[in-house]
Scaffold this motif. Structure first.
Motif, PDB file in Angstrom:
ATOM      1  N   ALA A  81       0.807  -1.216   0.000  1.00 53.67           N
ATOM      2  CA  ALA A  81       0.000   0.000   0.000  1.00 53.67           C
ATOM      3  C   ALA A  81       0.838   1.263   0.000  1.00 53.67           C
ATOM      4  O   ALA A  81       0.537   2.215  -0.710  1.00 53.67           O
ATOM      5  N   ALA A  82       1.917   1.289   0.778  1.00 56.17           N
ATOM      6  CA  ALA A  82       2.693   2.528   0.927  1.00 56.17           C
ATOM      7  C   ALA A  82       3.237   3.071  -0.386  1.00 56.17           C
ATOM      8  O   ALA A  82       3.056   4.250  -0.685  1.00 56.17           O
ATOM      9  N   PRO A  83       3.914   2.279  -1.245  1.00 50.36           N
ATOM     10  CA  PRO A  83       4.457   2.829  -2.479  1.00 50.36           C
ATOM     11  C   PRO A  83       3.378   3.292  -3.459  1.00 50.36           C
ATOM     12  O   PRO A  83       3.656   4.033  -4.377  1.00 50.36           O
ATOM     13  N   PHE A  84       2.135   2.819  -3.303  1.00 47.68           N
ATOM     14  CA  PHE A  84       1.109   3.129  -4.280  1.00 47.68           C
ATOM     15  C   PHE A  84      -0.053   3.887  -3.656  1.00 47.68           C
ATOM     16  O   PHE A  84      -1.195   3.774  -4.093  1.00 47.68           O
ATOM     17  N   ASP A  85       0.249   4.683  -2.623  1.00 47.71           N
ATOM     18  CA  ASP A  85      -0.802   5.390  -1.911  1.00 47.71           C
ATOM     19  C   ASP A  85      -1.631   6.272  -2.830  1.00 47.71           C
ATOM     20  O   ASP A  85      -2.851   6.339  -2.703  1.00 47.71           O
ATOM     21  N   ARG A  86      -0.968   6.941  -3.773  1.00 45.49           N
ATOM     22  CA  ARG A  86      -1.687   7.875  -4.636  1.00 45.49           C
ATOM     23  C   ARG A  86      -2.677   7.130  -5.521  1.00 45.49           C
ATOM     24  O   ARG A  86      -3.848   7.512  -5.609  1.00 45.49           O
ATOM     25  N   LEU A  87      -2.208   6.073  -6.192  1.00 45.13           N
ATOM     26  CA  LEU A  87      -3.098   5.297  -7.045  1.00 45.13           C
ATOM     27  C   LEU A  87      -4.149   4.579  -6.218  1.00 45.13           C
ATOM     28  O   LEU A  87      -5.323   4.532  -6.588  1.00 45.13           O
ATOM     29  N   ALA A  88      -3.740   4.019  -5.074  1.00 45.09           N
ATOM     30  CA  ALA A  88      -4.690   3.325  -4.199  1.00 45.09           C
ATOM     31  C   ALA A  88      -5.798   4.278  -3.753  1.00 45.09           C
ATOM     32  O   ALA A  88      -6.964   3.888  -3.649  1.00 45.09           O
ATOM     33  N   GLY A  89      -5.422   5.539  -3.487  1.00 44.79           N
ATOM     34  CA  GLY A  89      -6.416   6.532  -3.096  1.00 44.79           C
ATOM     35  C   GLY A  89      -7.422   6.785  -4.204  1.00 44.79           C
ATOM     36  O   GLY A  89      -8.619   6.954  -3.943  1.00 44.79           O
ATOM     37  N   LYS A  90      -6.941   6.785  -5.445  1.00 45.39           N
ATOM     38  CA  LYS A  90      -7.855   6.992  -6.572  1.00 45.39           C
ATOM     39  C   LYS A  90      -8.798   5.806  -6.736  1.00 45.39           C
ATOM     40  O   LYS A  90      -9.989   5.982  -7.018  1.00 45.39           O
ATOM     41  N   ILE A  91      -8.258   4.610  -6.573  1.00 46.51           N
ATOM     42  CA  ILE A  91      -9.096   3.422  -6.708  1.00 46.51           C
ATOM     43  C   ILE A  91     -10.171   3.416  -5.633  1.00 46.51           C
ATOM     44  O   ILE A  91     -11.333   3.082  -5.892  1.00 46.51           O
ATOM     45  N   GLN A  92      -9.805   3.801  -4.424  1.00 47.34           N
ATOM     46  CA  GLN A  92     -10.791   3.905  -3.345  1.00 47.34           C
ATOM     47  C   GLN A  92     -11.835   4.966  -3.677  1.00 47.34           C
ATOM     48  O   GLN A  92     -13.034   4.774  -3.425  1.00 47.34           O
ATOM     49  N   ALA A  93     -11.381   6.076  -4.258  1.00 51.64           N
ATOM     50  CA  ALA A  93     -12.317   7.149  -4.623  1.00 51.64           C
ATOM     51  C   ALA A  93     -13.279   6.676  -5.704  1.00 51.64           C
ATOM     52  O   ALA A  93     -14.470   7.029  -5.676  1.00 51.64           O
ATOM     53  N   VAL A  94     -12.788   5.889  -6.652  1.00 52.13           N
ATOM     54  CA  VAL A  94     -13.657   5.332  -7.691  1.00 52.13           C
ATOM     55  C   VAL A  94     -14.713   4.429  -7.054  1.00 52.13           C
ATOM     56  O   VAL A  94     -15.898   4.514  -7.389  1.00 52.13           O
ATOM     57  N   LYS A  95     -14.280   3.571  -6.149  1.00 52.34           N
ATOM     58  CA  LYS A  95     -15.232   2.681  -5.470  1.00 52.34           C
ATOM     59  C   LYS A  95     -16.288   3.494  -4.713  1.00 52.34           C
ATOM     60  O   LYS A  95     -17.486   3.186  -4.780  1.00 52.34           O
ATOM     61  N   ASP A  96     -15.848   4.512  -3.976  1.00 49.71           N
ATOM     62  CA  ASP A  96     -16.788   5.341  -3.224  1.00 49.71           C
ATOM     63  C   ASP A  96     -17.782   6.026  -4.157  1.00 49.71           C
ATOM     64  O   ASP A  96     -18.976   6.149  -3.830  1.00 49.71           O
ATOM     65  N   TYR A  97     -17.278   6.465  -5.312  1.00 49.12           N
ATOM     66  CA  TYR A  97     -18.156   7.125  -6.283  1.00 49.12           C
ATOM     67  C   TYR A  97     -19.197   6.144  -6.810  1.00 49.12           C
ATOM     68  O   TYR A  97     -20.388   6.474  -6.924  1.00 49.12           O
ATOM     69  N   ILE A  98     -18.760   4.916  -7.130  1.00 51.37           N
ATOM     70  CA  ILE A  98     -19.693   3.892  -7.608  1.00 51.37           C
ATOM     71  C   ILE A  98     -20.755   3.600  -6.551  1.00 51.37           C
ATOM     72  O   ILE A  98     -21.946   3.475  -6.857  1.00 51.37           O
TER      73      ILE A  98
END
Length: 293
Positions: free
Chosen positions: A179-196
């Motif tokens: 998770a740590a090295p990909f926090d930025r992308l992981a945050g976007k994926i979480q945001a996509v899920k929340d939006y859905i």
């Protein structure tokens, strides 16, 4: 159910505690079950090599160093490293000469073991990963070692539960490490899920979400499936089906109105995907599950 306990004292090679277990017919057909489990403290370097075992092996390295070879590749492991191995294929492990390792391990099997392993190996092809907190694994492994020694049949349910716990950690711990090295992308994926979750009733597509969240379609599709275990399209459909079931149970809306409320304008298509998901039509689902006092 027959159980055999073996405790080996110090030898020229290692000190170990080994618990052999013979599962009941019920456990073999229904549960995850222990074949053997144990701990090992190497005193000097030694090689263990096997093949053709109808078993899966999980190893936790507590300290020291060593080498595991499987799938025609060798990997050096040290404290906190873990390995999940298909023992049908040839494998071996060799303790370091200078830093002999201490291990905890379990051989297990069960009707779902192959499916679990196949899913795991898709995400971690090497079968090797690191646990920053080895106690996450050592605690259930110690409990397994004790439970496997119990002749009470209910202990088999406990063993199955603990094996499931270990396998669940095999899926979740590596993701936490990444998770740590990909926090930025992981945050976007979480945001996509929340939006859905908030907009699944609207028209949604991979192209639209890619543009809205400034991430390539390739990365969005790949990372979403990696994070949530299903494709983005299937996740949207699952949210719609879940909402449809709520409306079928707790409202008097027509099937057509429920389909529209879930973001599906074609009622025939809605009936088709609902039946594929739930094994029954929306109208029969309502009849069986409708809320009654």
């Amino acid at each position: 159910m027959a159980v055999e306990f073996q405790s080996f004292s110090s030898s020229g090679v290692c000190e170990s505690r080994r618990q052999l277990h013979t599962p009941s017919a019920f456990a073999r057909s229904t549960l995850f079950y222990v074949q053997e489990a144990g701990t090992l403290q190497s005193i000097q370097s030694h090689l263990c090599s096997r093949k053709g075992l109808d078993s899966f092996l999980f190893i936790l390295v507590l300290s020291g160093r060593g080498q595991i070879t499987h799938q025609d590749r060798s990997y050096t492991l040290s404290g906190g490293d873990c390995a999940l191995i298909d023992c049908h294929r040839p494998y071996s492990h060799l303790s370091s000469e200078n830093e002999p390792w201490e291990l905890m391990w379990i051989h297990f099997n069960g009707p779902a073991a192959r499916s679990y392993y196949s899913c795991f190996i898709k995400n971690i092809p090497s079968g090797i990963f690191h646990a920053q907190e080895s106690s996450l694994f050592s605690t259930p492994l110690l409990q397994l070692l004790d439970a496997a020694a119990d002749t009470d049949q209910t202990s088999e349910f406990l063993c199955s539960k603990l094996i499931t716990d270990v396998l669940t950690l095999c899926f979740t711990v590596p993701r936490q490490n990444e998770a740590a090295p990909f926090d930025r992308l992981a945050g976007k994926i979480q945001a996509v899920k929340d939006y859905i979750d908030s907009h699944f009733q609207n028209r949604l597509s991979l192209d639209d979400l890619s543009r809205q969240f400034f991430v390539s379609k390739f990365h969005l599709a790949r990372e979403f499936k990696r994070a949530y275990g299903m494709t983005l399209g299937n996740y949207i459909l699952a949210q719609r089906i879940t909402y449809a079931k709520e409306l079928l149970r707790f409202s008097n809306k027509s099937i057509e109105a429920i389909a529209a409320a879930c973001g599906v304008t074609d009622t025939s298509y809605f009936n088709k995907v609902f039946k594929k998901s739930e094994g029954t039509s929306p109208s029969l689902y309502r009849r069986h599950w409708a809320h009654r006092p």
